[in-house]
Design a protein around this motif. Sequence first.
Motif, PDB file in Angstrom:
ATOM      1  N   GLY A   1      33.001  32.623 -18.944  1.00 43.94           N
ATOM      2  CA  GLY A   1      34.386  32.715 -19.365  1.00 43.94           C
ATOM      3  C   GLY A   1      35.341  31.971 -18.455  1.00 43.94           C
ATOM      4  O   GLY A   1      36.542  32.237 -18.457  1.00 43.94           O
ATOM      5  N   LEU A   2      34.849  31.017 -17.696  1.00 43.44           N
ATOM      6  CA  LEU A   2      35.661  30.270 -16.736  1.00 43.44           C
ATOM      7  C   LEU A   2      35.918  28.855 -17.229  1.00 43.44           C
ATOM      8  O   LEU A   2      35.079  28.253 -17.913  1.00 43.44           O
ATOM      9  CB  LEU A   2      34.970  30.218 -15.375  1.00 43.44           C
ATOM     10  CG  LEU A   2      34.832  31.548 -14.642  1.00 43.44           C
ATOM     11  CD1 LEU A   2      33.873  31.399 -13.468  1.00 43.44           C
ATOM     12  CD2 LEU A   2      36.194  32.046 -14.160  1.00 43.44           C
ATOM     13  N   LEU A   3      37.056  28.315 -16.847  1.00 44.45           N
ATOM     14  CA  LEU A   3      37.413  26.945 -17.155  1.00 44.45           C
ATOM     15  C   LEU A   3      36.950  26.067 -15.997  1.00 44.45           C
ATOM     16  O   LEU A   3      37.428  26.215 -14.866  1.00 44.45           O
ATOM     17  CB  LEU A   3      38.926  26.854 -17.337  1.00 44.45           C
ATOM     18  CG  LEU A   3      39.479  25.663 -18.101  1.00 44.45           C
ATOM     19  CD1 LEU A   3      38.982  25.675 -19.545  1.00 44.45           C
ATOM     20  CD2 LEU A   3      40.997  25.695 -18.062  1.00 44.45           C
ATOM     21  N   ILE A   4      36.026  25.171 -16.264  1.00 44.91           N
ATOM     22  CA  ILE A   4      35.439  24.325 -15.228  1.00 44.91           C
ATOM     23  C   ILE A   4      36.215  23.009 -15.154  1.00 44.91           C
ATOM     24  O   ILE A   4      36.378  22.303 -16.154  1.00 44.91           O
ATOM     25  CB  ILE A   4      33.955  24.048 -15.511  1.00 44.91           C
ATOM     26  CG1 ILE A   4      33.183  25.358 -15.719  1.00 44.91           C
ATOM     27  CG2 ILE A   4      33.356  23.234 -14.362  1.00 44.91           C
ATOM     28  CD1 ILE A   4      33.205  26.307 -14.541  1.00 44.91           C
ATOM     29  N   VAL A   5      36.701  22.706 -13.954  1.00 44.51           N
ATOM     30  CA  VAL A   5      37.509  21.511 -13.716  1.00 44.51           C
ATOM     31  C   VAL A   5      36.709  20.543 -12.852  1.00 44.51           C
ATOM     32  O   VAL A   5      36.344  20.870 -11.718  1.00 44.51           O
ATOM     33  CB  VAL A   5      38.833  21.890 -13.022  1.00 44.51           C
ATOM     34  CG1 VAL A   5      39.655  20.640 -12.731  1.00 44.51           C
ATOM     35  CG2 VAL A   5      39.620  22.883 -13.869  1.00 44.51           C
ATOM     36  N   GLU A   6      36.454  19.359 -13.362  1.00 45.08           N
ATOM     37  CA  GLU A   6      35.706  18.341 -12.635  1.00 45.08           C
ATOM     38  C   GLU A   6      36.611  17.168 -12.295  1.00 45.08           C
ATOM     39  O   GLU A   6      37.381  16.707 -13.134  1.00 45.08           O
ATOM     40  CB  GLU A   6      34.520  17.851 -13.468  1.00 45.08           C
ATOM     41  CG  GLU A   6      33.539  18.952 -13.845  1.00 45.08           C
ATOM     42  CD  GLU A   6      32.447  18.448 -14.776  1.00 45.08           C
ATOM     43  OE1 GLU A   6      32.123  17.234 -14.717  1.00 45.08           O
ATOM     44  OE2 GLU A   6      31.944  19.246 -15.565  1.00 45.08           O
TER      45      GLU A   6
ATOM     46  N   CYS B   1      44.180  33.131 -22.550  1.00 44.21           N
ATOM     47  CA  CYS B   1      43.770  33.472 -21.189  1.00 44.21           C
ATOM     48  C   CYS B   1      42.800  32.411 -20.680  1.00 44.21           C
ATOM     49  O   CYS B   1      41.946  31.937 -21.429  1.00 44.21           O
ATOM     50  CB  CYS B   1      43.100  34.851 -21.179  1.00 44.21           C
ATOM     51  SG  CYS B   1      42.627  35.455 -19.536  1.00 44.21           S
ATOM     52  N   TYR B   2      42.934  32.032 -19.404  1.00 47.59           N
ATOM     53  CA  TYR B   2      41.978  31.118 -18.787  1.00 47.59           C
ATOM     54  C   TYR B   2      42.084  31.236 -17.270  1.00 47.59           C
ATOM     55  O   TYR B   2      43.104  31.670 -16.731  1.00 47.59           O
ATOM     56  CB  TYR B   2      42.220  29.663 -19.229  1.00 47.59           C
ATOM     57  CG  TYR B   2      43.567  29.112 -18.837  1.00 47.59           C
ATOM     58  CD1 TYR B   2      43.772  28.514 -17.592  1.00 47.59           C
ATOM     59  CD2 TYR B   2      44.653  29.183 -19.701  1.00 47.59           C
ATOM     60  CE1 TYR B   2      45.019  28.017 -17.222  1.00 47.59           C
ATOM     61  CE2 TYR B   2      45.901  28.687 -19.342  1.00 47.59           C
ATOM     62  CZ  TYR B   2      46.068  28.108 -18.097  1.00 47.59           C
ATOM     63  OH  TYR B   2      47.298  27.628 -17.722  1.00 47.59           O
ATOM     64  N   ASN B   3      41.006  30.848 -16.574  1.00 50.12           N
ATOM     65  CA  ASN B   3      40.953  30.809 -15.111  1.00 50.12           C
ATOM     66  C   ASN B   3      40.173  29.567 -14.700  1.00 50.12           C
ATOM     67  O   ASN B   3      39.036  29.377 -15.135  1.00 50.12           O
ATOM     68  CB  ASN B   3      40.268  32.060 -14.560  1.00 50.12           C
ATOM     69  CG  ASN B   3      41.111  33.304 -14.718  1.00 50.12           C
ATOM     70  OD1 ASN B   3      41.983  33.579 -13.915  1.00 50.12           O
ATOM     71  ND2 ASN B   3      40.851  34.073 -15.783  1.00 50.12           N
ATOM     72  N   SER B   4      40.767  28.725 -13.856  1.00 46.66           N
ATOM     73  CA  SER B   4      40.214  27.413 -13.532  1.00 46.66           C
ATOM     74  C   SER B   4      39.465  27.418 -12.207  1.00 46.66           C
ATOM     75  O   SER B   4      39.974  27.904 -11.196  1.00 46.66           O
ATOM     76  CB  SER B   4      41.344  26.378 -13.449  1.00 46.66           C
ATOM     77  OG  SER B   4      42.060  26.328 -14.656  1.00 46.66           O
ATOM     78  N   VAL B   5      38.268  26.838 -12.213  1.00 44.57           N
ATOM     79  CA  VAL B   5      37.429  26.779 -11.014  1.00 44.57           C
ATOM     80  C   VAL B   5      36.645  25.470 -10.991  1.00 44.57           C
ATOM     81  O   VAL B   5      36.506  24.796 -12.013  1.00 44.57           O
ATOM     82  CB  VAL B   5      36.431  27.961 -10.966  1.00 44.57           C
ATOM     83  CG1 VAL B   5      37.151  29.294 -10.857  1.00 44.57           C
ATOM     84  CG2 VAL B   5      35.517  27.950 -12.183  1.00 44.57           C
ATOM     85  N   ARG B   6      36.139  25.149  -9.814  1.00 44.29           N
ATOM     86  CA  ARG B   6      35.231  23.997  -9.704  1.00 44.29           C
ATOM     87  C   ARG B   6      33.878  24.325 -10.315  1.00 44.29           C
ATOM     88  O   ARG B   6      33.245  23.502 -10.969  1.00 44.29           O
ATOM     89  CB  ARG B   6      35.069  23.613  -8.229  1.00 44.29           C
ATOM     90  CG  ARG B   6      34.230  22.362  -7.989  1.00 44.29           C
ATOM     91  CD  ARG B   6      34.103  22.110  -6.498  1.00 44.29           C
ATOM     92  NE  ARG B   6      33.511  23.258  -5.818  1.00 44.29           N
ATOM     93  CZ  ARG B   6      33.791  23.622  -4.562  1.00 44.29           C
ATOM     94  NH1 ARG B   6      34.652  22.930  -3.844  1.00 44.29           N
ATOM     95  NH2 ARG B   6      33.199  24.676  -4.019  1.00 44.29           N
ATOM     96  N   ASP B   7      33.404  25.555 -10.059  1.00 41.20           N
ATOM     97  CA  ASP B   7      32.155  26.042 -10.646  1.00 41.20           C
ATOM     98  C   ASP B   7      32.204  27.560 -10.656  1.00 41.20           C
ATOM     99  O   ASP B   7      33.082  28.177 -10.048  1.00 41.20           O
ATOM    100  CB  ASP B   7      30.935  25.529  -9.871  1.00 41.20           C
ATOM    101  CG  ASP B   7      30.980  25.889  -8.398  1.00 41.20           C
ATOM    102  OD1 ASP B   7      30.889  27.087  -8.075  1.00 41.20           O
ATOM    103  OD2 ASP B   7      31.115  24.970  -7.569  1.00 41.20           O
ATOM    104  N   ALA B   8      31.258  28.180 -11.333  1.00 41.05           N
ATOM    105  CA  ALA B   8      31.289  29.629 -11.527  1.00 41.05           C
ATOM    106  C   ALA B   8      31.208  30.399 -10.215  1.00 41.05           C
ATOM    107  O   ALA B   8      31.695  31.537 -10.130  1.00 41.05           O
ATOM    108  CB  ALA B   8      30.157  30.056 -12.462  1.00 41.05           C
TER     109      ALA B   8
END
Length: 313
Positions: free
Chosen positions: A261-266, A201-208
């Motif tokens: 628990g978030l996947l941070i995408v930079e 499980c994962y969820n991708s975001v720029r920041d929380a």
Amino acid sequence: MLTIALACPQEVHAQLDVVPQQPQYNDNTQWYVNDKGNGADIFYITSTETGDYAMPSGAMCHWADTYRDSLRTPIYNEMLGVDTLLSGDLNFFSPYYRQCSLQSFTSNDTLAKRLPIAIDDVKRAFEYYLNNINHDRPFILAGFSQGAMIVLELLKEMSPHTSKRMIAAYVIGASISEQLASKCSNIVPASGSDDTGVTICYNSVRDAGCAMWPRSALAINPVNWRTDSTPATLVTEPSPLLPLSSQEKDNLTIHLDVPSGLLIVEGYSATDYVLPLVGKEGNYHSREIWLYRNHLRENMALRAATFLSHTPK
């Protein structure tokens, strides 16, 4: 994933007038099938490709009609796209179902009333698949967004006999509550790249601050398959909506923010990712499969091979 208390499908049918006909899963038009003769399958549940639409009477319908070509086409396109991106040599099966519309996700109460019809369809499809299509092969259970929410419903009720054949469950673009994770024995957190019988499980975001769903009790980085904050580098075309040859590749840094628990995408450059109605700037929900497609395909193949290597001949 939204926190909802679901109504039962019978109650929903009783309360609402405009519900499309129930798909029958002995009808091959209600399936996308790519059987390659492999020893393992992917059973995939599509995301939300349907919006509210008017019936001839003028009433609005909030579920996909799986026998109506105009509504089947976007669902088929997702099935074909995910099969092309992820399945590799694995067999790929995906049922059409009366998915609820995107508008259904604008409130918890609305979703609670509409989602049970979708869940009931997929439960029936999965039962038909197990009894008539799967032939006791090991399988990957995968879903994206609405489909991921339904994966969790299948895991809740999956029998020990069936769960022994489950290579892994990919819950992509949804969240798993602490309560569900603790109560459901079929939900076992993945801890690496090749463990089996586990849930990814994962969820991708720029920041929380860009999160759309509550914190997930399970999360893993699909680039380096770690559950700590170790960063990974991902080089990829940013958009599935443009020709690959016309795009400069992004050089992304991906790490798991363990507290959220978030996947941070930079470093993500695309601007065409925000979903209508429910989307949020900085939340990369619509790109959860696209960005990690190569890693997901390789990982599904690896887990399947690992599972098959441990299966008695």
